[in-house]
Design a protein around this motif. Structure first.
Motif, mmCIF file in Angstrom:
data_model
loop_
_atom_site.group_PDB
_atom_site.id
_atom_site.type_symbol
_atom_site.label_atom_id
_atom_site.label_comp_id
_atom_site.label_asym_id
_atom_site.label_seq_id
_atom_site.Cartn_x
_atom_site.Cartn_y
_atom_site.Cartn_z
ATOM 1 N N ASN A 1 77.285 -64.599 105.415
ATOM 2 C CA ASN A 1 78.708 -64.670 105.094
ATOM 3 C C ASN A 1 78.942 -65.039 103.639
ATOM 4 O OD1 ASN A 1 79.397 -63.991 107.712
ATOM 5 N ND2 ASN A 1 79.662 -66.117 108.381
ATOM 6 N N VAL A 2 78.132 -65.924 103.115
ATOM 7 C CA VAL A 2 78.266 -66.328 101.711
ATOM 8 C C VAL A 2 77.901 -65.166 100.796
ATOM 9 C CG1 VAL A 2 77.305 -67.828 99.911
ATOM 10 C CG2 VAL A 2 77.942 -68.782 102.134
ATOM 11 N N GLN A 3 76.864 -64.451 101.134
ATOM 12 C CA GLN A 3 76.467 -63.295 100.323
ATOM 13 C C GLN A 3 77.590 -62.260 100.271
ATOM 14 O OE1 GLN A 3 72.850 -61.989 102.194
ATOM 15 N NE2 GLN A 3 71.758 -63.896 101.735
ATOM 16 N N LEU A 4 78.189 -61.982 101.418
ATOM 17 C CA LEU A 4 79.298 -61.024 101.462
ATOM 18 C C LEU A 4 80.508 -61.554 100.709
ATOM 19 C CD1 LEU A 4 80.350 -58.338 102.558
ATOM 20 C CD2 LEU A 4 81.074 -59.562 104.631
ATOM 21 N N LEU A 5 80.764 -62.853 100.814
ATOM 22 C CA LEU A 5 81.884 -63.462 100.099
ATOM 23 C C LEU A 5 81.710 -63.319 98.596
ATOM 24 C CD1 LEU A 5 84.485 -65.233 100.423
ATOM 25 C CD2 LEU A 5 82.974 -67.211 100.064
ATOM 26 N N LEU A 6 80.507 -63.578 98.096
ATOM 27 C CA LEU A 6 80.249 -63.427 96.664
ATOM 28 C C LEU A 6 80.491 -61.992 96.218
ATOM 29 C CD1 LEU A 6 76.976 -65.530 96.180
ATOM 30 C CD2 LEU A 6 79.239 -66.043 95.245
ATOM 31 N N PHE A 7 80.024 -61.050 97.013
ATOM 32 C CA PHE A 7 80.161 -59.645 96.650
ATOM 33 C C PHE A 7 81.625 -59.209 96.628
ATOM 34 C CE2 PHE A 7 80.189 -55.114 98.034
ATOM 35 C CZ PHE A 7 79.617 -54.574 96.885
ATOM 36 N N THR A 8 82.347 -59.494 97.688
ATOM 37 C CA THR A 8 83.730 -59.020 97.779
ATOM 38 C C THR A 8 84.665 -59.768 96.830
ATOM 39 O OG1 THR A 8 84.077 -60.496 99.674
ATOM 40 C CG2 THR A 8 83.473 -58.214 100.142
ATOM 41 N N LEU B 1 86.107 -63.821 80.739
ATOM 42 C CA LEU B 1 85.255 -64.707 81.528
ATOM 43 C C LEU B 1 85.411 -64.435 83.014
ATOM 44 C CD1 LEU B 1 85.832 -68.062 79.601
ATOM 45 C CD2 LEU B 1 83.823 -66.581 79.462
ATOM 46 N N LEU B 2 86.659 -64.190 83.454
ATOM 47 C CA LEU B 2 86.880 -63.887 84.867
ATOM 48 C C LEU B 2 86.258 -62.548 85.254
ATOM 49 C CD1 LEU B 2 90.589 -65.026 85.346
ATOM 50 C CD2 LEU B 2 88.562 -66.074 86.364
ATOM 51 N N HIS B 3 86.431 -61.536 84.385
ATOM 52 C CA HIS B 3 85.886 -60.219 84.714
ATOM 53 C C HIS B 3 84.365 -60.256 84.774
ATOM 54 C CE1 HIS B 3 85.288 -55.927 84.869
ATOM 55 N NE2 HIS B 3 84.477 -56.021 83.833
ATOM 56 N N THR B 4 83.734 -60.726 83.717
ATOM 57 C CA THR B 4 82.274 -60.720 83.678
ATOM 58 C C THR B 4 81.683 -61.717 84.668
ATOM 59 O OG1 THR B 4 82.423 -62.200 81.764
ATOM 60 C CG2 THR B 4 82.068 -59.862 81.321
ATOM 61 N N GLY B 5 82.350 -62.873 84.864
ATOM 62 C CA GLY B 5 81.890 -63.803 85.881
ATOM 63 C C GLY B 5 82.017 -63.220 87.275
ATOM 64 N N GLY B 6 83.103 -62.475 87.525
ATOM 65 C CA GLY B 6 83.263 -61.808 88.813
ATOM 66 C C GLY B 6 82.212 -60.742 89.041
ATOM 67 N N VAL B 7 81.932 -59.959 88.001
ATOM 68 C CA VAL B 7 80.870 -58.954 88.109
ATOM 69 C C VAL B 7 79.540 -59.630 88.429
ATOM 70 C CG1 VAL B 7 79.502 -57.270 86.818
ATOM 71 C CG2 VAL B 7 81.995 -57.256 86.621
ATOM 72 N N ALA B 8 79.253 -60.731 87.754
ATOM 73 C CA ALA B 8 77.991 -61.435 87.999
ATOM 74 C C ALA B 8 77.914 -61.929 89.433
ATOM 75 C CB ALA B 8 77.853 -62.607 87.022
ATOM 76 N N ALA B 9 78.999 -62.504 89.946
ATOM 77 C CA ALA B 9 79.001 -62.974 91.335
ATOM 78 C C ALA B 9 78.776 -61.823 92.302
ATOM 79 C CB ALA B 9 80.325 -63.681 91.632
ATOM 80 N N ALA B 10 79.422 -60.683 92.029
ATOM 81 C CA ALA B 10 79.253 -59.520 92.907
ATOM 82 C C ALA B 10 77.816 -59.015 92.885
ATOM 83 C CB ALA B 10 80.217 -58.411 92.486
ATOM 84 N N VAL B 11 77.221 -58.967 91.700
ATOM 85 C CA VAL B 11 75.829 -58.515 91.590
ATOM 86 C C VAL B 11 74.903 -59.462 92.341
ATOM 87 C CG1 VAL B 11 73.911 -58.187 89.982
ATOM 88 C CG2 VAL B 11 76.173 -57.269 89.427
ATOM 89 N N VAL B 12 75.121 -60.761 92.189
ATOM 90 C CA VAL B 12 74.293 -61.732 92.901
ATOM 91 C C VAL B 12 74.442 -61.556 94.404
ATOM 92 C CG1 VAL B 12 74.010 -64.197 93.407
ATOM 93 C CG2 VAL B 12 74.250 -63.426 91.040
ATOM 94 N N GLY B 13 75.682 -61.429 94.882
ATOM 95 C CA GLY B 13 75.892 -61.219 96.314
ATOM 96 C C GLY B 13 75.215 -59.963 96.820
ATOM 97 N N LEU B 14 75.322 -58.868 96.050
ATOM 98 C CA LEU B 14 74.701 -57.612 96.441
ATOM 99 C C LEU B 14 73.192 -57.745 96.542
ATOM 100 C CD1 LEU B 14 74.750 -54.549 96.962
ATOM 101 C CD2 LEU B 14 74.721 -54.225 94.466
ATOM 102 N N PHE B 15 72.575 -58.352 95.539
ATOM 103 C CA PHE B 15 71.114 -58.432 95.548
ATOM 104 C C PHE B 15 70.606 -59.433 96.575
ATOM 105 C CE2 PHE B 15 71.321 -56.054 91.584
ATOM 106 C CZ PHE B 15 70.234 -55.221 91.736
ATOM 107 N N LEU B 16 71.390 -60.462 96.875
ATOM 108 C CA LEU B 16 70.999 -61.348 97.973
ATOM 109 C C LEU B 16 71.020 -60.595 99.298
ATOM 110 C CD1 LEU B 16 72.843 -64.640 97.009
ATOM 111 C CD2 LEU B 16 70.374 -64.259 97.019
ATOM 112 N N MET B 17 72.018 -59.746 99.496
ATOM 113 C CA MET B 17 72.058 -58.924 100.718
ATOM 114 C C MET B 17 70.892 -57.959 100.761
ATOM 115 S SD MET B 17 76.124 -58.204 101.462
ATOM 116 C CE MET B 17 76.561 -57.605 99.831
ATOM 117 N N LEU B 18 70.570 -57.348 99.611
ATOM 118 C CA LEU B 18 69.419 -56.448 99.564
ATOM 119 C C LEU B 18 68.124 -57.207 99.831
ATOM 120 C CD1 LEU B 18 70.356 -54.208 96.499
ATOM 121 C CD2 LEU B 18 70.389 -53.568 98.926
#
Length: 411
Positions: free
Chosen positions: A224-231, A301-318
């Motif tokens: 759930n946390v991984q999906l939350l980070l991604f979305t 900062l919000l855009h690039t930080g959001g992209v980073a969170a999404a990438v982290v969530g995606l790779f944790l799911m992978l």
């Protein structure tokens, strides 16, 4: 720029913990490395006079470096207690270890700064960020979220107010080159450049490490946390970019900025999409409404930080998927991602050998990139298969162990 610890093995029902390793963190770091290498070697703008952004500039510029910084915060959280930060003497020992690691990174960065190379080397700034984040290592999730939000909102405004004063000094408190050992002789200029007037302004970039620390305090092995980070990462990144685009293109921001004398050079429309580095960003509050890469604004900062969170969530799911099917397909990224300090430094050194020199016959910038990228992947995979740290990672690890060493109490 170091590999992370692994979580203890445990099998539990769906919706609970589903991954025993955080290889996704290393894989995300590997992607950041390859993205930064792409911006170093391949053009981010097309030919004149249009100077249209290239796909490299649109995809990687600003985002890869920010991902590195967010991952640094995540790594610090994982090595200082994960969800429950260390306290007392254990926390002080951890801080000492991080400080020693930062010292190694700074020495490497200052050494690379002495090379003649057209790359903005991030390592000295990275080391300073490690030192600046030390007071926050003992904070829990809620406090970190509040600090991160406050820093994202306030630091760009303070930087905007301070920057003109530093640039108006005689001589301006700005290096105009990578920090190197000679700059230690002019500490005021070096500090001003590192924190406010340079390529990676540490004062605003502290926000990335705070975001990373907050992410690292989450239960990252939970689906759930991984999906939350991604979305949520995608949502925040998209909203910030939409607001920034509206401010520039619909509400009159770009027209106001183009009227300023300091925005000559590349078309501002292209720079807003790729990189604002080189523009002093003074004399108009409209600069703070931009979401452009390397703008250092709240929206950036919000855009690039959001992209980073999404990438982290995606790779944790992978990473979870790779574990379930028992095929480590992430090793192509997690291998180099586990030794980015070594590979990044090697990359800068190799590129310096071609600076202001023609490429060998038949070579192109794209060919140079893919050669180095494949070499980085190959080296990283080999070290991962043999379960060895990279040379500079080993040195940083030993320094960290030395700094965090506490003699056993004598009864």
């Amino acid at each position: 720029m170091t590999s992370q610890e692994t979580a203890p093995a445990r099998k539990v029902p769906r919706g609970r913990k589903v991954s025993t390793r955080l290889t996704g963190i290393d894989a995300a770091r590997g992607l950041a490395l390859l993205g930064m290498m792409a911006t170093h070697l391949m053009p981010t703008f097309g030919p004149s006079p249009q100077w249209e952004p290239t796909w490299v500039g649109l995809v990687f510029s600003g985002r890869s470096a920010a991902l590195f910084a967010v991952l640094a915060g995540i790594g610090l959280a994982l090595t200082t207690g994960k969800q429950e930060p260390r306290q007392g003497l254990d926390l002080w020992a951890a801080r000492s270890g991080v400080a020693m690691r930062a010292l190694v990174i700074a020495v490497v960065g200052l050494t690379l700064g002495g090379l003649d190379v057209n790359i903005a080397v991030i390592l000295v700034h990275y080391a300073v960020l490690f030192l600046c984040i030390l007071p926050f290592l003992g904070l829990r999730l809620k406090a970190l979220l509040l600090w991160a939000l406050g820093w994202v909102l306030v630091s760009p405004v303070i930087a905007y107010l301070v920057r003109p004063w530093l640039l108006d000094a005689n001589p301006p408190l700005q290096l105009g080159h990578n920090p190197n050992s000679e700059d230690l002789e002019t500490p005021a200029r070096l500090v001003a450049d590192l924190f406010f007037t340079g390529y990676y302004p540490v004062f605003q970039w502290i926000a990335y490490l705070l975001i990373g620390l907050a992410i690292g305090r989450l239960a990252l092995t939970t689906a759930n946390v991984q999906l939350l980070l991604f979305t949520c990462g995608i949502a925040v990144a998209a909203l910030a970019k939409i607001v920034g685009t509206l401010a520039m293109e619909v509400w009159g921001g770009r027209a106001a900025l183009e009227a300023l004398p300091g925005t000559r050079g590349y078309p501002l429309e292209s720079m807003l999409q790729v990189n604002l580095t080189g523009l002093q960003q003074v004399d108009s509050w409209w600069w703070l409404a931009s979401a452009a890469p390397h703008a250092g604004t709240t929206l950036d900062l919000l855009h690039t930080g959001g992209v980073a969170a999404a990438v982290v969530g995606l790779f944790l799911m992978l990473g979870t998927l790779a574990e379930r099917i028992k095929v480590n397909f992430l090793i192509l990224l997690s291998g180099p991602g586990a030794m980015t300090l070594t590979l990044y430094s090697l990359h800068v050194w190799v590129v310096s050998g071609f600076h202001n020199k023609p490429l060998p016959a038949g070579w192109t910038a794209e060919g140079m990139y893919w050669t180095q990228a494949l070499a980085a992947v190959g080296i990283g995979v080999c070290f991962a298969l043999f379960r060895r740290r990279g040379p500079l990672e080993w040195l940083a690890h030993q320094a960290s162990r030395l700094g965090s060493y506490r003699p056993a109490a004598v009864g």
